[in-house]
Scaffold this motif. Structure first.
Motif, PDB file in Angstrom:
ATOM      1  N   ILE A  32       0.849  -1.203   0.000  1.00 23.09           N
ATOM      2  CA  ILE A  32       0.000   0.000   0.000  1.00 23.09           C
ATOM      3  C   ILE A  32       0.880   1.246   0.000  1.00 23.09           C
ATOM      4  O   ILE A  32       0.604   2.225  -0.704  1.00 23.09           O
ATOM      5  CB  ILE A  32      -0.946  -0.006   1.210  1.00 23.09           C
ATOM      6  CG1 ILE A  32      -1.858  -1.235   1.159  1.00 23.09           C
ATOM      7  CG2 ILE A  32      -1.788   1.265   1.239  1.00 23.09           C
ATOM      8  CD1 ILE A  32      -2.716  -1.424   2.401  1.00 23.09           C
ATOM      9  N   GLY A  33       1.955   1.217   0.784  1.00 18.18           N
ATOM     10  CA  GLY A  33       2.874   2.353   0.829  1.00 18.18           C
ATOM     11  C   GLY A  33       3.556   2.602  -0.498  1.00 18.18           C
ATOM     12  O   GLY A  33       3.723   3.751  -0.923  1.00 18.18           O
ATOM     13  N   CYS A  64       2.089   4.474   5.838  1.00 19.32           N
ATOM     14  CA  CYS A  64       2.169   3.028   5.596  1.00 19.32           C
ATOM     15  C   CYS A  64       3.521   2.467   6.004  1.00 19.32           C
ATOM     16  O   CYS A  64       3.600   1.414   6.659  1.00 19.32           O
ATOM     17  CB  CYS A  64       1.919   2.732   4.116  1.00 19.32           C
ATOM     18  SG  CYS A  64       0.268   3.159   3.537  1.00 19.32           S
ATOM     19  N   PHE A  65       4.592   3.161   5.638  1.00 16.21           N
ATOM     20  CA  PHE A  65       5.939   2.644   5.888  1.00 16.21           C
ATOM     21  C   PHE A  65       6.336   2.684   7.370  1.00 16.21           C
ATOM     22  O   PHE A  65       7.316   2.049   7.758  1.00 16.21           O
ATOM     23  CB  PHE A  65       6.966   3.418   5.063  1.00 16.21           C
ATOM     24  CG  PHE A  65       6.834   3.200   3.581  1.00 16.21           C
ATOM     25  CD1 PHE A  65       6.632   1.932   3.064  1.00 16.21           C
ATOM     26  CD2 PHE A  65       6.904   4.267   2.694  1.00 16.21           C
ATOM     27  CE1 PHE A  65       6.518   1.720   1.700  1.00 16.21           C
ATOM     28  CE2 PHE A  65       6.792   4.070   1.323  1.00 16.21           C
ATOM     29  CZ  PHE A  65       6.590   2.784   0.827  1.00 16.21           C
ATOM     30  N   TYR A 162      -6.776   6.358   9.408  1.00 18.86           N
ATOM     31  CA  TYR A 162      -6.276   5.484   8.341  1.00 18.86           C
ATOM     32  C   TYR A 162      -5.109   4.635   8.837  1.00 18.86           C
ATOM     33  O   TYR A 162      -5.040   3.439   8.572  1.00 18.86           O
ATOM     34  CB  TYR A 162      -5.822   6.311   7.137  1.00 18.86           C
ATOM     35  CG  TYR A 162      -6.924   7.028   6.403  1.00 18.86           C
ATOM     36  CD1 TYR A 162      -8.247   6.622   6.505  1.00 18.86           C
ATOM     37  CD2 TYR A 162      -6.652   8.136   5.588  1.00 18.86           C
ATOM     38  CE1 TYR A 162      -9.258   7.286   5.837  1.00 18.86           C
ATOM     39  CE2 TYR A 162      -7.658   8.798   4.910  1.00 18.86           C
ATOM     40  CZ  TYR A 162      -8.960   8.378   5.039  1.00 18.86           C
ATOM     41  OH  TYR A 162      -9.955   9.031   4.365  1.00 18.86           O
ATOM     42  N   ARG A 163      -4.207   5.262   9.562  1.00 23.36           N
ATOM     43  CA  ARG A 163      -3.033   4.527  10.049  1.00 23.36           C
ATOM     44  C   ARG A 163      -3.447   3.472  11.074  1.00 23.36           C
ATOM     45  O   ARG A 163      -2.900   2.357  11.097  1.00 23.36           O
ATOM     46  CB  ARG A 163      -2.018   5.497  10.653  1.00 23.36           C
ATOM     47  CG  ARG A 163      -0.681   4.842  10.985  1.00 23.36           C
ATOM     48  CD  ARG A 163       0.322   5.894  11.444  1.00 23.36           C
ATOM     49  NE  ARG A 163       1.636   5.289  11.673  1.00 23.36           N
ATOM     50  CZ  ARG A 163       1.997   4.701  12.810  1.00 23.36           C
ATOM     51  NH1 ARG A 163       1.140   4.629  13.816  1.00 23.36           N
ATOM     52  NH2 ARG A 163       3.206   4.188  12.945  1.00 23.36           N
ATOM     53  N   SER A 164      -4.390   3.800  11.926  1.00 22.83           N
ATOM     54  CA  SER A 164      -4.875   2.833  12.908  1.00 22.83           C
ATOM     55  C   SER A 164      -5.569   1.662  12.229  1.00 22.83           C
ATOM     56  O   SER A 164      -5.503   0.526  12.707  1.00 22.83           O
ATOM     57  CB  SER A 164      -5.838   3.518  13.884  1.00 22.83           C
ATOM     58  OG  SER A 164      -5.205   4.575  14.561  1.00 22.83           O
ATOM     59  N   ILE A 249       9.491   8.156  13.870  1.00 22.06           N
ATOM     60  CA  ILE A 249       9.410   8.996  12.671  1.00 22.06           C
ATOM     61  C   ILE A 249       7.999   9.542  12.516  1.00 22.06           C
ATOM     62  O   ILE A 249       7.805  10.735  12.253  1.00 22.06           O
ATOM     63  CB  ILE A 249       9.834   8.200  11.416  1.00 22.06           C
ATOM     64  CG1 ILE A 249      11.301   7.786  11.514  1.00 22.06           C
ATOM     65  CG2 ILE A 249       9.588   9.014  10.145  1.00 22.06           C
ATOM     66  CD1 ILE A 249      11.774   6.899  10.375  1.00 22.06           C
ATOM     67  N   TRP A 250       7.010   8.661  12.672  1.00 21.12           N
ATOM     68  CA  TRP A 250       5.615   9.103  12.542  1.00 21.12           C
ATOM     69  C   TRP A 250       5.266  10.098  13.648  1.00 21.12           C
ATOM     70  O   TRP A 250       4.560  11.081  13.409  1.00 21.12           O
ATOM     71  CB  TRP A 250       4.665   7.914  12.567  1.00 21.12           C
ATOM     72  CG  TRP A 250       3.227   8.310  12.445  1.00 21.12           C
ATOM     73  CD1 TRP A 250       2.267   8.276  13.402  1.00 21.12           C
ATOM     74  CD2 TRP A 250       2.580   8.850  11.276  1.00 21.12           C
ATOM     75  NE1 TRP A 250       1.075   8.738  12.926  1.00 21.12           N
ATOM     76  CE2 TRP A 250       1.235   9.097  11.623  1.00 21.12           C
ATOM     77  CE3 TRP A 250       3.017   9.131   9.984  1.00 21.12           C
ATOM     78  CZ2 TRP A 250       0.320   9.616  10.712  1.00 21.12           C
ATOM     79  CZ3 TRP A 250       2.105   9.656   9.074  1.00 21.12           C
ATOM     80  CH2 TRP A 250       0.779   9.888   9.435  1.00 21.12           C
TER      81      TRP A 250
END
Length: 328
Positions: A32-33, A64-65, A162-164, A249-250
């Protein structure tokens, strides 16, 4: 002999498919990433496409990453996907009808008698206009803060949700969405109904920092409801929650985005300093309230969750001790 070969091929195919399925279940976020990264690089070639769109796709790729360390491996996929259906249906409903509801509330608010007019009070408080945020002001900074402010009301929440979802963490999805608009709208509405406060630039007679080209009558209506700052309360709630994520990073990138939105409200002369602090306090209280609601709610639904949502535990006997491990 033919049947033996046929069975061998079938077993090999099944085994290969199982391996591919297992790899997909473990590293789906990379695919997806890569898709979002490819879309980002593709759009870079076209100057006519807004930089905002390119940054948004880049954020999706980064999302995603960086999700690997936060992925839940103790839940069943099918029940999780089933729960996602009503969840995203609710988000879609809010997206379609939320602004109409907000417009009706504003219309009703304007029709009522103002209880407390804060304009003359706030304008006389020293440094309350946030002038310190504009000591250094350039066209590039103005463009940047306009971009983050214009995308700072909804986008931080969507990115977090989205990330969750990629992390297969439904509880986290609920925590983000509840800590944002869903609970805050009920907590903040009484303030907007009781207090009348307009944006800094409008009260002080300055040019609109967002350059919206509003007529005087339109500006008087649009520049309402500053106390507390909901841009601040939404983004600060997301900031408090992203600190709980594992990926550094996120945390840094998303946290910087959220804090930039808050600073933009001062830089662009939208909100007063007191609005910002009140919004931060509202965000903190909302996050704590949501934590309390989810903790109590989990107790009520723990049994069905253990039966249908979580993977069953497997006991392993090692050196005279039983260890409970999760089947992945």
């Amino acid at each position: 002999m033919y049947k033996f070969v046929e069975n061998k091929i079938w077993k090999t195919t099944q085994h290969t498919f199982k391996i591919l399925l297992n790899l997909l279940s473990k590293y789906y976020f990379i695919l997806i990433g890569l898709y979002f990264l490819q879309k980002t690089l593709h759009l870079v070639q076209y100057p006519s496409i807004s930089l905002t769109s390119k940054i948004y796709l880049g954020m999706l790729a980064l999302m995603c990453f960086t999700v690997y360390s936060d992925i839940r491996n103790d839940i069943k996929l099918i029940p999780f996907l089933i729960l996602c259906i009503p969840f995203f249906a609710f988000i879609f409903y809010i997206e379609q009808h939320g602004y109409a509801f907000w417009g009706k509330m504003l219309h009703w608010q304007i029709s009522r008698k103002i209880v407390v007019d804060l304009n003359p009070i706030f304008s006389k408080i020293p440094f309350n206009d946030g002038s310190f945020a504009r000591i250094y002001k350039t066209e590039t900074l103005t463009w940047f803060f306009r971009m983050v402010y214009n995308n700072g009301f909804v986008l931080p929440v969507l990115l977090a949700v989205y990330r969750s979802t990629l992390a297969k963490d439904f509880k986290k999805m609920l925590r983000y969405i509840l800590s944002a608009h869903v609970v805050q709208i009920f907590l903040i509405t009484p303030f907007y109904l009781i207090f009348h406060l307009q944006e800094v630039w409008f009260v002080l007679g300055q040019p609109d920092g967002l350059d919206r080209h509003l007529s005087p009558s339109a500006a008087a209506g649009v520049a309402l409801n500053c106390f507390p700052s909901m841009h601040t309360s939404i983004c600060f709630a997301m900031f408090l929650l992203v600190l709980r994520e594992r990926n550094k990073i996120w945390k840094c990138v998303f946290g910087f985005f959220c804090l930039s939105v808050i600073f933009a409200t001062l830089y662009l002369e939208v909100h007063w300093v007191i609005d910002v602090f009140a919004g931060m306090l509202l965000a903190y209280l909302t996050v704590k309230l949501v934590d309390f609601i989810l903790a109590k709610g989990k107790v009520l639904v723990q049994k069905p969750l253990d039966m249908f949502y979580y993977k069953k535990k497997k006991a392993i006997y090692v050196s005279n001790y039983y260890l409970e491990t999760m089947k992945n």
